[in-house]
Design an enzyme around this catalytic site. Structure first.
Site, PDB file in Angstrom:
ATOM      1  N   GLU A 407       0.809  -1.223   0.000  1.00  0.00           N
ATOM      2  CA  GLU A 407       0.000   0.000   0.000  1.00  0.00           C
ATOM      3  C   GLU A 407       0.838   1.266   0.000  1.00  0.00           C
ATOM      4  O   GLU A 407       0.504   2.261  -0.645  1.00  0.00           O
ATOM      5  CB  GLU A 407      -0.941   0.000   1.209  1.00  0.00           C
ATOM      6  CG  GLU A 407      -2.127  -0.948   1.088  1.00  0.00           C
ATOM      7  CD  GLU A 407      -1.794  -2.381   1.454  1.00  0.00           C
ATOM      8  OE1 GLU A 407      -2.670  -3.244   1.324  1.00  0.00           O
ATOM      9  OE2 GLU A 407      -0.632  -2.637   1.882  1.00  0.00           O
ATOM     10  N   HIS A 474     -11.258  -5.755   8.751  1.00  0.00           N
ATOM     11  CA  HIS A 474     -11.954  -5.494   7.496  1.00  0.00           C
ATOM     12  C   HIS A 474     -13.226  -4.674   7.711  1.00  0.00           C
ATOM     13  O   HIS A 474     -14.099  -4.659   6.848  1.00  0.00           O
ATOM     14  CB  HIS A 474     -12.330  -6.804   6.798  1.00  0.00           C
ATOM     15  CG  HIS A 474     -11.157  -7.638   6.387  1.00  0.00           C
ATOM     16  ND1 HIS A 474     -10.443  -8.396   7.278  1.00  0.00           N
ATOM     17  CD2 HIS A 474     -10.566  -7.827   5.173  1.00  0.00           C
ATOM     18  CE1 HIS A 474      -9.467  -9.040   6.641  1.00  0.00           C
ATOM     19  NE2 HIS A 474      -9.521  -8.705   5.365  1.00  0.00           N
TER      20      HIS A 474
END
Length: 668
Positions: A407, A474
């Site tokens: 990322e 998540h």
């Protein structure tokens, strides 16, 4: 200018095909930063500059690499690369003003030393976190490759910086994508006071290239001819066959990390050994031995450079100290942009929230042919939520790019694309994973416009939120991490219509935008949405219900929870404000509502402590106090990580507590 006692060169300068004039120019190019540095050390002792990172003894690397590149190829230097700036012929008074924090510098007094860039000179300076500039170089190079330009990008780091994760991510990305990047490691022996034996175990840092399938070289960083000729050869090869190359320059740092650090931790015999390898003195002796340079030429060069230094110093000294202008400071946090309104058409289709996101991406890709989408599994697979399904076939794999799991590097590549006149979208597969890319977002994207007037044209998409049993990694809704950071824009729609219009606007905005998309809304919310392209301005909330008894202020999934609660409680006289945009925030809409109703409740899915709800409550208390008939109330999730099991998650989320708080507020 002091020179050591060396009478003959100990560096092996092999014969080159360079003309005598070019050899003299390379010497002069090294002499100039050396003389500037010696002057800066005097000014530092006099208190006329605040800090200095010396590159004395390493001039051959910066000068050799810069002269091997074309003028329109980007270089990303470090602390000790003054030779990059002087070789690109930056006006010295602007450099001196930069170091004195004056307006003629490159950062308007907002940053120091070499923490700046300049599009005019194709230089992108470092930030203190070191690693991110490696990924930024990848992005600049990617733009060149996509436009099929025969150009490369050179980026510097020290041996200490190679331990950062950004180094590994950037090299891996460059290798996987065959990006034309020259990774330059200046191995100067010490990271501040930590010797190389305490930093890595491999014999040579160049050996790390093997792990990335990347060719690598070791070059004597004190030999200007070896640096210039070898890098020139490699650079030309990269232009014709785009790929990354890793170079380890062996050199030494002759002074402290910065002057206050000193060098007491360095063994004296090591200092003496490297002093004999001084790149300037050795090359001077070599040129004199060959009859290419003589004392008169040397003195003339020193006189010419010394005169230039003094003239430009006086110009910088005579400039008045910078004064703060609050309106200007606030204005420069974002790149100024004029919102372009595209009106929605009458023709609509009933689509889901997820379809609206996909349509906005597609129409924005059609509108902006310089927009590149990047993310894990977004190409062939279409993303884990299938939002980009079919995009690769329509727009090609060059613009719809699968990425490795890195990322940080992908955000940095987005920054590099923006520097090189392109737009980028980075999809976080889940908003939770943004923590792995947090540093470049808050320290690079957010600050770069304010620091040196370079915008970050990057949209980071953030699938977020709970209610789907996805557990602690998540399910977070982490917008408060970013609403606090000046320079970022944060958007959080609740309906398909808003999602499409606001995402279109995000791609038109030249500033970094964090675009939050609640996963639980993806396939559960439908709405009639205009078929054609349209935009919605940032910073404009919408009133969904109008009433006079209380104000409900919320966003995202909270909007739907609020409507559900108001209906269940049969409250028909409530004002319901959907913020849509969190930064910029529509404070006027909030204040107007609360001043009219006298009661306010703010609902957020985020855990309550330190949430945006707390900031809004504080603003209401400050600006609407005299109109309030009750305390401002906040409702949010529990101050725990978000749990997985249904019963635990249900209690974590604020839906039930919100109903209780509304009753309490009404009855107050």
């Amino acid at each position: 200018m002091p020179l050591n006692k060396l009478e003959t060169s100990i560096i092996d300068y092999k014969n080159s095909n360079l003309e005598n004039l070019q050899l003299v120019e390379l010497y002069k190019a090294m002499l100039k930063p050396r003389m500037i540095e010696e002057k800066m050390l005097i000014l530092l002792r006099q208190g006329k500059i605040s800090k200095w990172f010396s590159g004395i003894g390493q001039e051959a690397i910066a000068v050799g690499v810069t002269n091997a590149l074309n003028r329109d190829e980007y270089i990303l230097p470090m602390h000790r690369n003054l030779g990059v700036f002087t070789s690109r012929e930056m006006p010295l008074y602007r450099l001196f003003s930069q170091w004195q924090g004056k307006a003629s510098g490159f950062t308007k007094g907002r940053d120091r030393s070499f923490h700046f860039g300049s599009q005019e000179y194709n230089i992108v300076g470092m930030i203190s976190h070191l690693g991110p500039q490696l990924g930024v170089a990848d992005g600049i190079a990617l733009a060149h490759k996509l436009r099929q330009e025969k150009k490369l990008t050179a980026v510097f780091t020290g041996e200490g910086g190679t331990s950062e994760g950004d180094f590994h991510e950037a090299l891996n990305m460059a290798s996987v994508w065959d990006l034309p990047v020259l990774f330059c490691i200046e191995n100067n022996g010490y990271g501040l006071s930590t010797p190389t034996v305490e930093q890595y175990k491999c014999e040579h840092l160049a050996d790390r290239g093997i792990g990335y399938g990347m060719e690598s070289y070791i070059i004597d960083g004190n030999n200007i001819l070896e640096v210039f000729t070898k890098v020139s050869e490699i650079a030309e090869s990269i232009r014709n066959n785009p790929r990354p190359v890793l170079i380890e320059f062996k050199t030494f740092r002759m002074r402290g990390h910065e002057e206050a650090s000193g060098t007491k931790y360095v063994p004296q015999e090591l200092m003496e050994e490297w002093e004999e390898k001084d790149p300037l003195t050795n090359f001077r002796m070599h040129l004199m031995e060959k009859g290419i340079l003589n004392k008169d030429m040397e003195e003339e060069m020193q006189s010419e450079i010394g005169k230039e230094i003094e003239e430009h110093l006086q110009k910088a000294f005579s400039e008045e100290n910078i004064e703060s202008d609050e309106s200007l400071e606030l204005k420069d946090v974002y790149k100024e942009t004029e919102f372009e309104l595209f009106e929605p058409s009458d023709k609509t289709e009933n689509i889901r929230f997820i379809d609206a996101i996909s349509e906005a991406l597609k129409t924005s890709m059609q509108k902006h042919d310089n927009l590149v989408l990047m993310g894990q599994d977004i190409a062939d697979y279409g993303g884990v939520f299938k939002i980009t399904e079919g995009f690769m076939e329509e727009f090609g794999k060059e613009r719809v790019r699968n990425t490795p799991i890195c990322e940080s590097a992908v955000v940095e590549i987005g920054m590099g694309l923006s520097i090189n006149r392109m737009k980028a979208m980075v999809e976080m597969q889940f908003a939770d994973f943004v923590s792995s890319g947090f540093n470049p977002i808050v320290n690079y994207l957010a600050k770069v416009q304010y620091r040196w007037d370079q915008n970050a044209d990057v949209v980071v998409r953030m699938p977020c939120g709970g209610g789907v049993g996805a557990g602690p990694f998540h399910s977070q809704t982490n917008e408060a991490w970013f609403t606090k950071v000046p320079g970022l824009k944060v958007v959080y729609p609740a309906f398909p219509y808003d999602a499409k219009g606001l995402l279109n606007t995000a791609f038109n905005d030249p500033n970094p935008v964090l675009f939050f998309e609640h996963k639980a809304l993806y396939r559960s919310i439908r709405q009639d949405v205009p078929v054609d392209y349209y935009t919605i301005p940032f910073g404009k909330a919408v009133r969904l219900r109008k009433g006079n008894t209380l104000s409900v202020i919320t966003y995202g999934a909270g909007v739907h929870w609020a409507m559900e609660a108001l209906d269940e409680l049969e409250i028909t006289d409530a004002d319901l404000v959907d913020l849509r945009s969190l930064q910029p925030l529509d404070r006027e809409a909030i204040f107007e509502s609360v001043n009219r109703t006298g009661k306010a409740i703010i609902l957020t899915e985020d855990s309550l402590y330190g949430s945006l709800a707390s900031e809004i409550a504080a603003m209401i208390n400050e600006y609407c106090f005299e109109k309030l008939d009750a305390p401002v109330m906040r409702v949010g999730s529990l101050d725990t990580p978000i749990p997985f099991a249904n019963a635990l998650e249900k209690n974590y989320l604020p839906k039930t507590r919100f109903k209780e708080k509304i009753r309490e507020l009404i009855e107050y």
